[in-house]
Design a protein around this motif. Structure first.
Motif, short mmCIF file in Angstrom:
data_model
loop_
_atom_site.label_atom_id
_atom_site.label_comp_id
_atom_site.label_asym_id
_atom_site.label_seq_id
_atom_site.Cartn_x
_atom_site.Cartn_y
_atom_site.Cartn_z
N ILE A 150 -37.55 -2.19 -2.40
CA ILE A 150 -38.31 -2.46 -1.20
C ILE A 150 -39.88 -1.95 -1.20
O ILE A 150 -40.16 -0.97 -1.50
N GLU A 151 -40.84 -3.09 -1.10
CA GLU A 151 -42.17 -2.82 -1.41
C GLU A 151 -42.58 -1.82 -2.27
O GLU A 151 -43.26 -0.81 -2.22
N GLY A 152 -42.27 -2.17 -3.58
CA GLY A 152 -42.50 -1.34 -4.69
C GLY A 152 -41.43 -0.14 -4.78
O GLY A 152 -40.94 0.35 -3.71
N LEU A 203 -34.30 -7.45 -3.64
CA LEU A 203 -35.42 -7.24 -4.23
C LEU A 203 -36.38 -7.73 -3.65
O LEU A 203 -36.77 -9.01 -3.39
N ASP A 204 -37.49 -6.93 -3.35
CA ASP A 204 -38.57 -7.18 -2.70
C ASP A 204 -39.85 -7.23 -3.69
O ASP A 204 -40.52 -6.22 -4.08
N GLU A 205 -40.30 -8.54 -3.97
CA GLU A 205 -41.24 -8.74 -5.02
C GLU A 205 -41.08 -7.90 -6.27
O GLU A 205 -41.90 -7.03 -6.53
N PRO A 206 -40.13 -7.82 -6.88
CA PRO A 206 -39.79 -7.08 -7.92
C PRO A 206 -40.52 -7.03 -9.28
O PRO A 206 -40.66 -6.47 -10.16
N LYS A 258 -41.72 -10.83 5.14
CA LYS A 258 -40.58 -10.78 4.26
C LYS A 258 -40.37 -9.31 4.21
O LYS A 258 -39.06 -8.94 4.37
N THR A 259 -41.36 -8.22 4.12
CA THR A 259 -40.71 -6.98 3.75
C THR A 259 -40.16 -6.46 5.21
O THR A 259 -39.08 -5.83 5.18
N THR A 260 -40.55 -6.91 6.27
CA THR A 260 -40.23 -6.57 7.49
C THR A 260 -38.74 -7.05 7.90
O THR A 260 -38.12 -6.34 8.33
MG LIG Z 1 -44.09 -7.56 1.49
#
Ligand SMILES: [Mg+2]
Ligand SMILES: Nc1ncnc2c1ncn2[C@@H]1O[C@H](COP(=O)(O)OP(=O)(O)O)[C@@H](O)[C@H]1O
Lengths: 311, 346
Positions: free
Chosen positions: B117-119, B194-197, B77-79
């Motif tokens: 992104i990623e926190g 939003l990456d894992e917000p 996902k993040t990639t």
């Molecule tokens: Mg991730």
């Protein structure tokens, strides 16, 4: 899991209505490309400079540099008796007791080979790598800062730091010199005498040349900084390079490559203390810095604009 | 070329015509309706170490949707998000955001996109407010004259006004997350990524973030929300895509996806063993008997035979406390599609 009475059957009709339920762009969010402005473009440069000087580390480094001339002045004052005609001390030290203004040049001559490049190495080496290490780099890039613009801002901020660092040494030396030694018209290296005003002007000029002498190192530090995701590693590498180059510069066997070392012409700034000023060495030095800037600046740009930012 | 069961399930889904979103919609040049906000074709990322993080991703995010990007940790996902934001270059394939290809068009696209992104990542020695000023200064399209006002509004929106003067290093993880979100809201955005917000937030904080996402979507912002939490996607998203080991398993609207998981018939009764016999006789398969509860798959989909089943149970003297079908969830859909548990990392 939630318990419901009827089995789930999603008809194509309800799917379609689901899709059309999505709000349209006619909402409050304006669509389309937003133009960039000159003020907006320059804001990052200002932000970068402000940020550099808001770091505790920067202030500590400047404080360290400012302490150096004080130490030097006190030592000269105490050791005055032994210093007379001492030809083996650092440059300009012998003249300090006659004229406190010489402490500016003595302090710069002492700081330039080691202390100044160390602090500059820390700031330039950490510039990109430090942002990568804390993850702030990705947010700057999605802002979007633009990789070339960010690199340019980092370079500018590091050059401003060079200038501030030189100034810290020079101003502290000036104050210490005025406090501990007589001030007044100055006898130049060529034997001519200039008034205090003329002497101060030369001090300003020399501070400028010293700051510019560090441009090549800034470019190297910036390049190293794009190679790693660790600020500490980049700082250590850059400072290590400075030391290595100084060592290479001291081996007589290496005289063929020495004119191309970025530190080789650093101390030519003393030529500005002659009448008339002797510019050959200084121009060679600045030319060399420009060369390093072009080579390592391009390398940093090529690396940074193509690299994956995964931190 | 060998086909994995994963691919087959997608193909069959498309040929059955049960999925309207995704590739099917992207294939025909839609004459009406706004274009997709994010579109990827064969997007692939292989890291220098040889790790294939994203593998041939075909993703279509419709404008105005709240799009859930779902997958276990390590599923890519993040990639994918990094490629969409121009932070990393794809190994192959194309990523289009707001109609322009990335990473070539970052300068014109990203001012219209807010991203987490990623926190969050902050300058610990700056106050929360100054962090936002710093990030806003990085955007060359941001007007310095309105900066202070916009920063104030963004802080207000995430409920950080009171803590705005505090150094960011003194913030709790939840506050940092909010500040990161505020940075994404410094301008009106067409797209929020939003990456894992809600990572690291307490349940109350999660609810607030989800409410904020709904509010932003209501204003016309398309939200692309990655998560490894199925219920989060079910609660806030209109559309979803499911990732597993770098590959897209399925995409579509959330109700469609949930519908792919067959509902299970659940009977609550003290006479579980007897009930199981009756249900088996009535053609219910995959029967599981637990304390005070029997569940299984009804022979045919839909609620047609259910009244009959209920009557049969009562006739057989089973004391029925509750009788019904539990709706399929995304988790069931995921398990059905991938044949594996959701917590398996890629
Ligand atoms: Mg991730
Ligand atoms: N910079 C990197 N270098 C090598 N492998 C990476 C890198 N970043 C992520 N990966 C790998 O790619 C895969 C996908 O990771 P990621 O996109 O972070 O997954 P997710 O966000 O879904 O948890 C993982 O197996 C991870 O180990």
């Amino acid at each position: 899991m939630s318990q419901v009475e009827v089995a789930p059957t999603v008809s194509p009709a309800s799917m379609a209505s689901m899709a059309s339920m999505a709000p349209t762009v006619s909402g409050r969010v304006p669509a389309g490309v937003r133009p960039q402005t000159a003020a907006g473009f320059l804001a990052l440069f200002r932000s970068e400079i402000t940020l550099t000087f808001r770091r505790t580390r920067t202030i500590a480094l400047l404080g360290l540099l400012a302490a150096l001339p004080v130490l030097l002045g006190v030592v000269v004052k105490i050791e005055t008796g032994d210093m007379h005609g001492g030809a083996n001390g650092p440059a300009f030290i012998a003249q300090v007791t006659q004229n406190g203004l010489f402490l500016v040049f003595a302090a710069l001559a002492v700081a330039l080979p080691v202390f100044l490049p160390m602090t500059v190495g820390v700031v330039a080496g950490d510039s990109i790598a430090g942002e990568a290490a804390t993850g702030t780099l990705r947010y700057l890039l999605v802002a979007p800062a633009g990789r070339t613009r960010l690199l340019a801002a980092k370079f500018l901020a590091a050059m401003v730091f060079c200038w501030a660092a030189t100034l810290a040494v020079a101003l502290s030396a000036l104050a210490t010199g005025a406090a501990l030694f007589p001030m007044g018209s100055m006898t130049l290296l060529s034997g001519d005498t200039v008034g205090l005003g003329g002497a101060l002007l030369r001090a300003v000029l020399i501070a400028g040349v010293v700051a510019l002498s560090l441009a090549g190192l800034v470019a190297i530090g910036l390049f190293v900084s794009t190679l790693t995701g660790s600020g500490i590693a980049a700082m250590a590498t850059t400072v290590g390079l400075v030391i290595l180059v100084q060592i290479l510069d001291s081996f007589p066997q290496l005289h063929a490559i020495q004119p191309w070392l970025f530190t080789h012409q650093w101390l030519t700034f003393g030529d500005l203390l002659r009448a008339p000023m002797y510019w050959t060495g200084i121009l060679q030095n600045l030319g060399l810095q420009a060369l390093y800037l072009a080579v390592f600046g391009s390398a940093a740009w090529a690396r940074f604009t193509s690299r994956d930012v995964t931190a | 070329m060998t086909q994995s069961p994963l691919v087959e399930s997608i193909e069959s889904a498309e040929t059955e015509g049960t999925l309207t979103g995704g590739r099917a919609a992207a294939a025909d040049p839609a004459p009406v309706g706004p274009p997709s906000v994010i579109r990827t074709q064969g997007l692939t990322k292989r890291f220098a170490g040889g790790q294939l993080a994203v593998d041939g991703l075909d993703l279509t995010v419709p404008r105005g949707s709240v799009f859930g990007f779902l997958g276990p940790n390590g599923s890519g996902k993040t990639t994918t998000i990094r490629m969409l934001m121009g932070l990393i270059a794809p190994t192959s394939g194309v990523a289009t955001v707001l109609g322009a290809s990335m990473p070539q068009s970052v300068g014109s696209v990203l001012p219209r996109v807010g991203a987490l992104i990623e926190g969050p990542a902050l300058y610990g020695f700056l106050s929360g407010r100054d962090n936002l000023v710093r990030y806003d200064s990085a955007d060359p399209t941001a007007d310095p004259r309105t900066r202070a006002r916009r920063v104030g509004e963004a802080l207000d929106r995430v409920g950080l006004t009171a803590a705005a003067g505090k150094k960011a290093r003194a913030y709790s993880l939840g506050m940092k997350q909010r500040l990161g979100l505020a940075a994404a809201l410094l301008q009106p955005r067409e797209l929020l990524v939003l990456d894992e917000p809600t990572n690291g937030l307490d349940p109350q904080g999660m609810r607030e973030i989800r409410a904020l996402i709904r509010e932003l979507a209501g204003e016309g912002t398309t939200v692309f929300l990655s998560s490894h939490l199925l219920d989060e996607i079910e609660q806030v998203c209109t559309h979803a895509a499911v990732m597993s080991k770098g590959r897209l398993v399925v995409q579509g609207t959330v109700p469609e996806l949930a519908a792919r998981a067959q509902g299970r018939l659940v009977v609550r009764t003290p006479d579980a063993a007897r009930a199981a016999e009756v249900l088996a006789a009535a053609g219910v398969s995959d029967i599981r008997v637990a304390e005070g509860r029997v569940d299984g798959e009804p022979a045919t989909a839909g609620d047609e035979p259910l009244p009959g089943l209920c009557a049969a149970l009562v006739e057989a003297g089973v004391r029925v406390r509750a009788f019904g079908v539990e709706r399929g969830t995304l988790e069931d859909a995921f398990v059905a599609l991938t044949g594996e548990g959701f917590d398996v990392a890629g």
